[in-house]
Motif scaffolding. Structure first.
Motif, PDB file in Angstrom:
ATOM      1  N   ILE A   1      11.231  14.603  24.672  1.00 48.73           N
ATOM      2  CA  ILE A   1      12.145  13.939  25.607  1.00 48.73           C
ATOM      3  C   ILE A   1      13.529  14.575  25.644  1.00 48.73           C
ATOM      4  O   ILE A   1      14.395  14.142  26.415  1.00 48.73           O
ATOM      5  CB  ILE A   1      12.278  12.427  25.286  1.00 48.73           C
ATOM      6  N   THR A   2      13.732  15.609  24.857  1.00 49.89           N
ATOM      7  CA  THR A   2      15.005  16.333  24.881  1.00 49.89           C
ATOM      8  C   THR A   2      14.756  17.793  25.224  1.00 49.89           C
ATOM      9  O   THR A   2      14.914  18.214  26.361  1.00 49.89           O
ATOM     10  CB  THR A   2      15.737  16.206  23.531  1.00 49.89           C
ATOM     11  N   VAL A   3      14.294  18.551  24.257  1.00 51.02           N
ATOM     12  CA  VAL A   3      14.078  19.984  24.440  1.00 51.02           C
ATOM     13  C   VAL A   3      13.052  20.263  25.538  1.00 51.02           C
ATOM     14  O   VAL A   3      13.229  21.170  26.362  1.00 51.02           O
ATOM     15  CB  VAL A   3      13.626  20.626  23.113  1.00 51.02           C
ATOM     16  N   GLY A   4      11.958  19.487  25.552  1.00 54.15           N
ATOM     17  CA  GLY A   4      10.914  19.705  26.551  1.00 54.15           C
ATOM     18  C   GLY A   4      11.431  19.596  27.968  1.00 54.15           C
ATOM     19  O   GLY A   4      11.105  20.417  28.832  1.00 54.15           O
ATOM     20  N   LEU A   5      12.247  18.569  28.226  1.00 56.81           N
ATOM     21  CA  LEU A   5      12.812  18.395  29.571  1.00 56.81           C
ATOM     22  C   LEU A   5      13.664  19.589  29.975  1.00 56.81           C
ATOM     23  O   LEU A   5      13.587  20.076  31.109  1.00 56.81           O
ATOM     24  CB  LEU A   5      13.657  17.121  29.614  1.00 56.81           C
ATOM     25  N   PHE A   6      14.488  20.072  29.056  1.00 58.43           N
ATOM     26  CA  PHE A   6      15.371  21.187  29.386  1.00 58.43           C
ATOM     27  C   PHE A   6      14.591  22.491  29.530  1.00 58.43           C
ATOM     28  O   PHE A   6      14.940  23.332  30.367  1.00 58.43           O
ATOM     29  CB  PHE A   6      16.468  21.320  28.328  1.00 58.43           C
ATOM     30  N   ARG A   7      13.550  22.679  28.718  1.00 59.04           N
ATOM     31  CA  ARG A   7      12.735  23.888  28.854  1.00 59.04           C
ATOM     32  C   ARG A   7      12.123  23.968  30.260  1.00 59.04           C
ATOM     33  O   ARG A   7      12.156  25.018  30.908  1.00 59.04           O
ATOM     34  CB  ARG A   7      11.628  23.891  27.802  1.00 59.04           C
ATOM     35  N   TYR A   8      11.563  22.861  30.741  1.00 60.67           N
ATOM     36  CA  TYR A   8      10.973  22.864  32.082  1.00 60.67           C
ATOM     37  C   TYR A   8      12.049  22.987  33.159  1.00 60.67           C
ATOM     38  O   TYR A   8      11.844  23.670  34.179  1.00 60.67           O
ATOM     39  CB  TYR A   8      10.152  21.595  32.301  1.00 60.67           C
ATOM     40  N   ALA A   9      13.186  22.325  32.958  1.00 63.69           N
ATOM     41  CA  ALA A   9      14.258  22.400  33.956  1.00 63.69           C
ATOM     42  C   ALA A   9      14.760  23.832  34.109  1.00 63.69           C
ATOM     43  O   ALA A   9      15.014  24.305  35.229  1.00 63.69           O
ATOM     44  CB  ALA A   9      15.402  21.471  33.568  1.00 63.69           C
ATOM     45  N   HIS A  10      14.909  24.548  33.000  1.00 61.52           N
ATOM     46  CA  HIS A  10      15.312  25.951  33.062  1.00 61.52           C
ATOM     47  C   HIS A  10      14.204  26.805  33.682  1.00 61.52           C
ATOM     48  O   HIS A  10      14.467  27.675  34.520  1.00 61.52           O
ATOM     49  CB  HIS A  10      15.636  26.474  31.657  1.00 61.52           C
TER      50      HIS A  10
ATOM     51  N   ILE B   1      21.096  13.537  26.759  1.00 62.76           N
ATOM     52  CA  ILE B   1      20.648  14.576  27.689  1.00 62.76           C
ATOM     53  C   ILE B   1      21.673  14.879  28.774  1.00 62.76           C
ATOM     54  O   ILE B   1      21.551  15.878  29.478  1.00 62.76           O
ATOM     55  CB  ILE B   1      19.292  14.231  28.322  1.00 62.76           C
ATOM     56  N   GLY B   2      22.689  14.045  28.918  1.00 64.04           N
ATOM     57  CA  GLY B   2      23.770  14.317  29.855  1.00 64.04           C
ATOM     58  C   GLY B   2      23.444  13.962  31.295  1.00 64.04           C
ATOM     59  O   GLY B   2      22.284  13.913  31.700  1.00 64.04           O
ATOM     60  N   ALA B   3      24.491  13.718  32.075  1.00 61.18           N
ATOM     61  CA  ALA B   3      24.329  13.283  33.466  1.00 61.18           C
ATOM     62  C   ALA B   3      23.849  14.411  34.375  1.00 61.18           C
ATOM     63  O   ALA B   3      23.150  14.173  35.368  1.00 61.18           O
ATOM     64  CB  ALA B   3      25.656  12.730  33.991  1.00 61.18           C
ATOM     65  N   ARG B   4      24.211  15.647  34.049  1.00 55.90           N
ATOM     66  CA  ARG B   4      23.859  16.761  34.929  1.00 55.90           C
ATOM     67  C   ARG B   4      22.351  16.909  35.093  1.00 55.90           C
ATOM     68  O   ARG B   4      21.861  17.212  36.195  1.00 55.90           O
ATOM     69  CB  ARG B   4      24.449  18.061  34.396  1.00 55.90           C
ATOM     70  N   LEU B   5      21.601  16.706  34.013  1.00 54.54           N
ATOM     71  CA  LEU B   5      20.152  16.859  34.093  1.00 54.54           C
ATOM     72  C   LEU B   5      19.543  15.836  35.047  1.00 54.54           C
ATOM     73  O   LEU B   5      18.624  16.163  35.811  1.00 54.54           O
ATOM     74  CB  LEU B   5      19.531  16.727  32.699  1.00 54.54           C
ATOM     75  N   PHE B   6      20.045  14.594  35.032  1.00 54.88           N
ATOM     76  CA  PHE B   6      19.544  13.578  35.964  1.00 54.88           C
ATOM     77  C   PHE B   6      19.710  14.049  37.403  1.00 54.88           C
ATOM     78  O   PHE B   6      18.777  13.955  38.218  1.00 54.88           O
ATOM     79  CB  PHE B   6      20.288  12.258  35.758  1.00 54.88           C
ATOM     80  N   ARG B   7      20.891  14.554  37.723  1.00 55.89           N
ATOM     81  CA  ARG B   7      21.140  15.002  39.092  1.00 55.89           C
ATOM     82  C   ARG B   7      20.331  16.244  39.430  1.00 55.89           C
ATOM     83  O   ARG B   7      19.834  16.392  40.547  1.00 55.89           O
ATOM     84  CB  ARG B   7      22.636  15.257  39.282  1.00 55.89           C
ATOM     85  N   GLN B   8      20.179  17.142  38.467  1.00 59.41           N
ATOM     86  CA  GLN B   8      19.405  18.358  38.694  1.00 59.41           C
ATOM     87  C   GLN B   8      17.944  18.032  39.016  1.00 59.41           C
ATOM     88  O   GLN B   8      17.327  18.668  39.870  1.00 59.41           O
ATOM     89  CB  GLN B   8      19.476  19.257  37.457  1.00 59.41           C
ATOM     90  N   LEU B   9      17.401  17.031  38.357  1.00 57.54           N
ATOM     91  CA  LEU B   9      16.010  16.639  38.572  1.00 57.54           C
ATOM     92  C   LEU B   9      15.830  15.741  39.787  1.00 57.54           C
ATOM     93  O   LEU B   9      14.701  15.451  40.183  1.00 57.54           O
ATOM     94  CB  LEU B   9      15.471  15.921  37.325  1.00 57.54           C
TER      95      LEU B   9
ATOM     96  N   TYR C   1      17.524  12.571  40.119  1.00 63.17           N
ATOM     97  CA  TYR C   1      17.574  11.159  39.727  1.00 63.17           C
ATOM     98  C   TYR C   1      19.020  10.666  39.567  1.00 63.17           C
ATOM     99  O   TYR C   1      19.353   9.952  38.622  1.00 63.17           O
ATOM    100  CB  TYR C   1      16.783  10.943  38.430  1.00 63.17           C
ATOM    101  N   GLY C   2      19.841  11.049  40.534  1.00 63.16           N
ATOM    102  CA  GLY C   2      21.227  10.570  40.523  1.00 63.16           C
ATOM    103  C   GLY C   2      21.302   9.059  40.671  1.00 63.16           C
ATOM    104  O   GLY C   2      22.177   8.405  40.072  1.00 63.16           O
ATOM    105  N   GLU C   3      20.401   8.465  41.457  1.00 60.75           N
ATOM    106  CA  GLU C   3      20.409   7.015  41.640  1.00 60.75           C
ATOM    107  C   GLU C   3      20.066   6.301  40.339  1.00 60.75           C
ATOM    108  O   GLU C   3      20.691   5.281  39.984  1.00 60.75           O
ATOM    109  CB  GLU C   3      19.412   6.613  42.725  1.00 60.75           C
ATOM    110  N   ALA C   4      19.092   6.810  39.592  1.00 62.84           N
ATOM    111  CA  ALA C   4      18.741   6.214  38.302  1.00 62.84           C
ATOM    112  C   ALA C   4      19.907   6.325  37.328  1.00 62.84           C
ATOM    113  O   ALA C   4      20.150   5.419  36.522  1.00 62.84           O
ATOM    114  CB  ALA C   4      17.501   6.893  37.725  1.00 62.84           C
ATOM    115  N   LEU C   5      20.636   7.436  37.402  1.00 58.76           N
ATOM    116  CA  LEU C   5      21.811   7.606  36.553  1.00 58.76           C
ATOM    117  C   LEU C   5      22.849   6.542  36.869  1.00 58.76           C
ATOM    118  O   LEU C   5      23.442   5.939  35.953  1.00 58.76           O
ATOM    119  CB  LEU C   5      22.394   8.999  36.757  1.00 58.76           C
ATOM    120  N   GLU C   6      23.095   6.282  38.140  1.00 59.72           N
ATOM    121  CA  GLU C   6      24.064   5.251  38.531  1.00 59.72           C
ATOM    122  C   GLU C   6      23.627   3.878  38.034  1.00 59.72           C
ATOM    123  O   GLU C   6      24.460   3.076  37.566  1.00 59.72           O
ATOM    124  CB  GLU C   6      24.222   5.235  40.056  1.00 59.72           C
ATOM    125  N   GLN C   7      22.332   3.591  38.111  1.00 54.58           N
ATOM    126  CA  GLN C   7      21.829   2.316  37.610  1.00 54.58           C
ATOM    127  C   GLN C   7      22.027   2.210  36.105  1.00 54.58           C
ATOM    128  O   GLN C   7      22.367   1.138  35.583  1.00 54.58           O
ATOM    129  CB  GLN C   7      20.347   2.179  37.961  1.00 54.58           C
TER     130      GLN C   7
END
Length: 428
Positions: free
Chosen positions: A165-174, A269-277, A279-285
């Motif tokens: 839930i940390t490294v895996g998400l960033f590996r796929y995002a990159h 995991i920081g706010a930037r990853l939510f927006r990159q994926l 999920y900015g709306e989920a971040l706001e919630q």
């Protein structure tokens, strides 16, 4: 049939608890697609040369064999051949001519996957990170498993789920950061909101015709193909509770996760990853729920520690911020440049046999030397822990003796390399 470079092979990539079981249950209903609930076996192929203790012994011998005698490209060719035998063997006796390898933790071997099958298609299933955590929590409660986010996320101890839930998400995002013709991003929330439309678009990417009704996977539950698919007993235990995709779990994180869990995870995991994926709306919630405005950057120390823990435990090697087919695309560009300049491509088969043998001998010696240094340090530490202060002089002498021996070995290897280089120069 799966082709040598991965044509007609599809990797379904996501971190665990992203909805890959649902998507696979749908896709395996297509007459041209074959899938099992899970595969994972490329992890074992990549893991083969690692120095794990085995009940029959031979750990050191296997290390020397794989790291000192077998060139990396030969090992990868063997791994590709083995994987092709498995993939095409699974297709035998079916109507399918394409195969889906759904293995969520392939984020740990992305470089290896790219080298083996650069022509394979890759489907990236994306899900709201908070929903992934909530799904982990739910399924582990059902199975009496161990998933305590507040206690384990920042723990100094290795935990694979926390790595997911940390490294895996960033590996796929990159990995998927740059659009690629062989990559297809699919959001879980869009899939469950409009299954037919999303499956039709996915079939278009796979260059197969959509087969009406395939998204209603419950209608195929009694077919021989589905019986084989579900016989493995792996994957999401909740998929078979329904006959088609539903949206019940899209917002379930809001009541499955506590406010403290949401805050800790979003900070991590920081706010930037939510927006990159997306999920900015989920971040706001999440910010409304916690009353906290989260920083863009993730907890770098946490990600670094989790990465180091996994690499140390596994012996794997990663490239920082690795992107899909990064090495292969660069090789293709270099090849095209060389072709334009009428330069002949390098042919490994024409390498001088004496040079190949020499390189392997040096590689083997260097590997033995590195292992000897590790053994030296281990023995010195063990000796120092047992001896009395008055015996310190003996320990110092022993350390100097080991040091002189290692220096002699290094010197001999250096002379051997130098001699070979001098010999090669004379031959030119």
């Amino acid at each position: 049939m799966i082709e040598k470079q991965g044509g007609k092979l599809v990797f379904l990539l996501s971190v665990p608890r992203s909805g890959s079981s649902l998507l696979t249950a749908i896709l395996q209903n297509h007459s041209r697609l074959f899938a099992t609930q899970e595969m994972w076996f490329l992890l074992s192929l990549y893991d083969l040369p690692q120095s794990h203790a085995r009940p029959y012994g031979g750990t050191g011998i296997l290390r020397q064999f794989f790291k000192g005698m077998v060139p990396p490209h030969v090992l990868e060719q063997a791994a590709r051949s083995y994987a092709l035998e498995i993939y095409n063997g699974l297709l035998q006796g079916t109507t399918a001519d394409m195969l889906i390898d759904k293995s969520p933790r392939y984020y740990t071997v992305l470089e290896f996957v790219d080298r083996l099958f650069p022509a394979a298609r890759r489907v990236w299933l994306i899900r709201n990170p908070l929903s992934i955590v909530a799904s982990f929590k739910k399924v582990n409660q059902l199975r009496n498993g161990n998933f305590h986010l507040l206690k384990e996320l920042g723990s100094p101890h290795f935990n694979m789920k926390m790595t997911d839930i940390t490294v895996g998400l960033f590996r796929y995002a990159h990995y998927f950061a740059t659009p690629h013709p062989l990559a297809y991003p699919l959001m879980y929330e869009q899939l469950v909101a409009n299954p037919r439309m999303e499956i039709e678009k996915l079939c278009h990417f796979l260059e197969i015709h959509y087969e009406p009704g395939m998204e209603r996977y419950g209608n195929f539950a009694d077919t021989p193909q589905s019986n084989l698919f579900y016989s493995m007993g792996a994957g999401d235990p909740f998929v078979m509770e329904h006959e088609q995709a539903h949206q019940n779990s899209v917002h379930s994180w809001q009541h499955l996760l506590s406010t403290m869990e949401v805050e800790l995870y979003c900070r991590s995991i920081g706010a930037r990853l939510f927006r990159q994926l997306g999920y900015g709306e989920a971040l706001e919630q999440a910010e409304q729920m916690t009353g906290v405005r989260f920083e863009d950057d993730p907890d770098v120390e946490l990600l670094s520690r989790r990465t180091h823990q996994f690499l140390q435990q596994s012996g794997f090697e990663w490239k920082t911020a690795y992107r899909m087919l990064e090495e292969q695309d660069a090789d293709n560009k270099r090849f095209m440049t060389n072709a334009t300049c009428h330069a002949a491509p390098h042919n490994p088969a024409r390498m001088d046999m004496a040079q190949i043998v020499s390189d392997r001998r040096i590689q083997s010696l260097e590997n033995r030397l590195a292992h000897s240094f590790e053994e030296r340090n281990r023995l010195i530490a063990q000796l120092q822990s047992y001896q009395r202060p008055s015996q310190g002089f003996r320990s110092h002498l022993l350390a100097r003796k080991f040091g002189r021996w290692a220096s002699e070995v290094l010197s001999s290897i250096g002379k051997e390399k130098g001699g070979e280089r001098e010999c090669n120069c004379r031959n030119l």
